[in-house]
Write an enzyme that holds these catalytic residues in place. Sequence first.
Site, PDB file in Angstrom:
ATOM      1  NE  ARG A 230     -11.839  -5.537 -15.469  1.00 42.15           N
ATOM      2  CZ  ARG A 230     -12.859  -4.772 -15.662  1.00 42.15           C
ATOM      3  NH1 ARG A 230     -13.840  -4.695 -16.525  1.00 42.15           N
ATOM      4  NH2 ARG A 230     -13.320  -4.284 -14.608  1.00 42.15           N
ATOM      5  CD  GLU A 259      -9.413  -0.727 -20.477  1.00 38.18           C
ATOM      6  OE1 GLU A 259      -9.689  -0.112 -19.332  1.00 38.18           O
ATOM      7  OE2 GLU A 259     -10.398  -1.914 -20.725  1.00 38.18           O
ATOM      8  CG  HIS A 278     -13.498  -0.059 -19.379  1.00 35.98           C
ATOM      9  ND1 HIS A 278     -12.527  -0.501 -18.703  1.00 35.98           N
ATOM     10  CD2 HIS A 278     -14.655  -0.184 -18.643  1.00 35.98           C
ATOM     11  CE1 HIS A 278     -12.783  -1.204 -17.766  1.00 35.98           C
ATOM     12  NE2 HIS A 278     -14.266  -1.157 -17.658  1.00 35.98           N
TER      13      HIS A 278
HETATM   14  N1  LIG Z   1     -17.206  -3.002 -19.218  1.00 36.73           N
HETATM   15  C1  LIG Z   1     -17.465  -2.544 -17.963  1.00 36.73           C
HETATM   16  O1  LIG Z   1     -17.577  -1.348 -17.808  1.00 36.73           O
HETATM   17  C2  LIG Z   1     -17.947  -3.541 -16.929  1.00 36.73           C
HETATM   18  C3  LIG Z   1     -17.409  -4.770 -16.980  1.00 36.73           C
HETATM   19  N2  LIG Z   1     -17.489  -5.667 -16.056  1.00 36.73           N
HETATM   20  C4  LIG Z   1     -17.236  -6.848 -16.052  1.00 36.73           C
HETATM   21  O2  LIG Z   1     -18.127  -7.839 -16.275  1.00 36.73           O
HETATM   22  C5  LIG Z   1     -17.666  -9.321 -15.833  1.00 36.73           C
HETATM   23  C6  LIG Z   1     -18.791 -10.001 -15.278  1.00 36.73           C
HETATM   24  O3  LIG Z   1     -19.454  -9.283 -14.143  1.00 36.73           O
HETATM   25  P1  LIG Z   1     -20.515  -9.725 -13.631  1.00 36.73           P
HETATM   26  O4  LIG Z   1     -21.660 -10.568 -14.333  1.00 36.73           O
HETATM   27  O5  LIG Z   1     -21.106  -8.593 -12.639  1.00 36.73           O
HETATM   28  O6  LIG Z   1     -19.919 -10.802 -12.573  1.00 36.73           O
HETATM   29  P2  LIG Z   1     -20.571 -12.163 -11.990  1.00 36.73           P
HETATM   30  O7  LIG Z   1     -19.618 -12.749 -10.791  1.00 36.73           O
HETATM   31  O8  LIG Z   1     -21.917 -12.026 -11.538  1.00 36.73           O
HETATM   32  O9  LIG Z   1     -20.435 -13.450 -13.163  1.00 36.73           O
HETATM   33  C7  LIG Z   1     -19.360 -13.903 -13.775  1.00 36.73           C
HETATM   34  C8  LIG Z   1     -19.726 -15.156 -14.096  1.00 36.73           C
HETATM   35  O10 LIG Z   1     -18.474 -15.846 -14.612  1.00 36.73           O
HETATM   36  C9  LIG Z   1     -18.472 -17.090 -14.548  1.00 36.73           C
HETATM   37  N3  LIG Z   1     -17.141 -17.462 -14.595  1.00 36.73           N
HETATM   38  C10 LIG Z   1     -15.931 -17.599 -13.767  1.00 36.73           C
HETATM   39  N4  LIG Z   1     -14.894 -18.001 -14.262  1.00 36.73           N
HETATM   40  C11 LIG Z   1     -15.241 -18.485 -15.653  1.00 36.73           C
HETATM   41  C12 LIG Z   1     -14.716 -19.317 -16.648  1.00 36.73           C
HETATM   42  N5  LIG Z   1     -13.319 -19.452 -16.554  1.00 36.73           N
HETATM   43  N6  LIG Z   1     -15.487 -19.705 -17.648  1.00 36.73           N
HETATM   44  C13 LIG Z   1     -16.725 -19.400 -17.491  1.00 36.73           C
HETATM   45  N7  LIG Z   1     -17.447 -18.666 -16.608  1.00 36.73           N
HETATM   46  C14 LIG Z   1     -16.787 -18.167 -15.747  1.00 36.73           C
HETATM   47  C15 LIG Z   1     -19.004 -17.197 -13.092  1.00 36.73           C
HETATM   48  O11 LIG Z   1     -19.417 -18.380 -12.523  1.00 36.73           O
HETATM   49  C16 LIG Z   1     -20.051 -16.140 -12.939  1.00 36.73           C
HETATM   50  O12 LIG Z   1     -21.082 -16.876 -13.070  1.00 36.73           O
HETATM   51  C17 LIG Z   1     -16.650  -8.937 -14.775  1.00 36.73           C
HETATM   52  O13 LIG Z   1     -15.129  -9.233 -15.450  1.00 36.73           O
HETATM   53  C18 LIG Z   1     -16.610  -7.260 -14.795  1.00 36.73           C
HETATM   54  O14 LIG Z   1     -15.547  -6.928 -14.320  1.00 36.73           O
HETATM   55  C19 LIG Z   1     -18.701  -5.431 -14.988  1.00 36.73           C
HETATM   56  C20 LIG Z   1     -19.202  -4.122 -15.163  1.00 36.73           C
HETATM   57  C21 LIG Z   1     -18.794  -2.972 -16.218  1.00 36.73           C
HETATM   58  O1  LIG Z   2     -17.199  -2.398 -12.958  1.00 35.91           O
HETATM   59  C1  LIG Z   2     -16.535  -2.793 -13.651  1.00 35.91           C
HETATM   60  O2  LIG Z   2     -16.004  -4.043 -13.667  1.00 35.91           O
HETATM   61  C2  LIG Z   2     -16.038  -1.895 -14.694  1.00 35.91           C
HETATM   62  O3  LIG Z   2     -15.420  -2.577 -15.734  1.00 35.91           O
HETATM   63  C3  LIG Z   2     -16.188  -0.587 -14.691  1.00 35.91           C
HETATM   64  O4  LIG Z   2     -15.034   0.217 -14.820  1.00 35.91           O
HETATM   65  P1  LIG Z   2     -15.295   1.709 -14.726  1.00 35.91           P
HETATM   66  O5  LIG Z   2     -15.721   1.951 -13.090  1.00 35.91           O
HETATM   67  O6  LIG Z   2     -16.156   2.370 -15.498  1.00 35.91           O
HETATM   68  O7  LIG Z   2     -13.945   2.349 -14.798  1.00 35.91           O
END
Ligand SMILES: NC(=O)C1=CN([C@@H]2O[C@H](COP(=O)(O)OP(=O)(O)OC[C@H]3O[C@@H](n4cnc5c(N)ncnc54)[C@H](O)[C@@H]3O)[C@@H](O)[C@H]2O)C=CC1
Ligand SMILES: O=C(O)C(=O)COP(=O)(O)O
Length: 526
Positions: A230, A259, A278
């Site tokens: 993020r 963004e 993104h």
């Molecule tokens: N760039 C993109 O398009 C995408 C971005 N994301 C982002 O990726 C991130 C992670 O997603 P997932 O792995 O699916 O989530 P998840 O919930 O499976 O994993 C997140 C991890 O972060 C840990 N966490 C929470 N607070 C923390 C802290 N202060 N310090 C260290 N660890 C901490 C949690 O314990 C958890 O294990 C989310 O922010 C999500 O929005 C997800 C999908 C697509």
């Molecule tokens: O799933 C997430 O957290 C993402 O960041 C993906 O974002 P998007 O649906 O591609 O706008």
Amino acid sequence: MSKVLVSDPIDQAGIDILSQVATVDIKTGLKPAELIEIIGDYDALMIRSGTRVTEEIIEAGTQLKIIGRAGVGVDNVDVPAATRKGIVVVNSPEGNTIAAAEHALAMMLALSRHIPDANVSVKSGEWDRKTFVGAEVYKKTLGIVGLGKIGSHVASVAKAMGMKLLAYDPFISNERAEQIGCQLVELDLLFQQADYITLHIPKTPETTHLINAATLAKMKPTARIINCARGGIIDEAALAAAIKEGKIAGAALDVFESEPLGESELRSLGKDIILTPHLGASTTEAQVNVAIDVAEQIRDVLLGLPARSAVNIPGLGPDVLEELKPYMQLAETLGNLVGQLAGGRVETLTVRLQGELATNKSQPLVVASLKGLLYQALRERVNYVNANIEAKERGIRVIETRDASVRDYAGSLRLEATGTLGTHSVTGALLGEKEIHLTDVDGFPINVPPSKHMLFTLHRDMPGIIGKLGSLLGSFNVNIASMQVGRKIVRGDAVMALSIDDPLPDGILAEITKVPGIRDAYTVTL
Ligand SMILES: NC(=O)C1=CN([C@@H]2O[C@H](COP(=O)(O)OP(=O)(O)OC[C@H]3O[C@@H](n4cnc5c(N)ncnc54)[C@H](O)[C@@H]3O)[C@@H](O)[C@H]2O)C=CC1
Ligand SMILES: O=C(O)C(=O)COP(=O)(O)O
């Protein structure tokens, strides 16, 4: 027919599912004011990261029942505001895991080998091999911040590429980290030792500007940072300065503080930085996954069914829901019943999980009990989302207890409500898979299925009392469907539970309590 507004680009697979149960309007790129103007017409809103769902929009969404985020991060939704309004917020926790992890890995390799700039160079007619000498990731240390779904997949691929893995995640056990091949370390150590740092944490107040001038100063001058999580987790100004001053070697960013990315120094850092708009979740596969996942949940909620991945229903994941669904109905019925028996303002609700149920998660059952308890006051306005908040606002204290030693039924639930008019309790269990039975009222054992209209009496167990009550009800044209008496000792106190075909006519309760031997009478509509 329900109406759904889709305000970000969503795969057609999701639209097709929504269209089975609703009129679907696709309007992307709306300005906040435009969204506020039309949102009042819609029962559901489906979004990605492009739409910012503020409190103002939620307030204007007077018909909204659900906000579906076709992706993971819900930081663009004011979830507390939605919760207060009883609006379910759902996401797709796993639909884009692989896409986001692969993007982070692609960014790491692209950054190491200067692929984007080398590509631009060749396409512009050059053949410059010296400028683009890169670095290998093999035997380098990767520091993973956030070892959740995406972080874990990154770890397993990076391991296969021969990287050494460090991870920081305070919510993950050492055993789990070891299983994935990671060594859990403190954040400072990770910053000091990592050659590559990849972020996979949500944006929260704790993680905002986690990467700042001070933490960047701890990193190796050869370190490279990847952020596909993020925007805002990295202080962009501090990062730009650190790269410029050679304090770290480079960065690859998919997400930004604001963004779309506007004017930014980040654009001017040459081959040491890679920027993508993104794109983490932007694969065909992930978009189909998240669209189906979230559209199915919107469809279910519009049909009155529960959602499997609600982020604002405490403790109610898909596995828990599957296991507890019949008990949720039991809890709701008992809550509704005990609330009506208690009559006045309830101050304390004690929820006791008994028998096999004692080993289950209590939170969903507490929420369902509260939903039932508050139903008389709030009707359809109370749901699994806001039951906790509504109870808190009314000053209802909730006590949870467990007693695995109760063995009358496989699992049973006992609710006790103490309020301004006294204390009442009800216990219920499931017969077979899901048939609800009341097994105890105010400490008296009974065994009746609850029915829509019921009458309960507290009376002395003595000859003739049932006949007198029957005659009285008959004289008011009240038809009794079933009746049962529960007593602890012969000719002591007893409870009578009657199922009646229609609501009890006004005034008859007072007549019932005049029958000699009947101390109290309560009528209930479930
Ligand atoms: N760039 C993109 O398009 C995408 C971005 N994301 C982002 O990726 C991130 C992670 O997603 P997932 O792995 O699916 O989530 P998840 O919930 O499976 O994993 C997140 C991890 O972060 C840990 N966490 C929470 N607070 C923390 C802290 N202060 N310090 C260290 N660890 C901490 C949690 O314990 C958890 O294990 C989310 O922010 C999500 O929005 C997800 C999908 C697509
Ligand atoms: O799933 C997430 O957290 C993402 O960041 C993906 O974002 P998007 O649906 O591609 O706008």
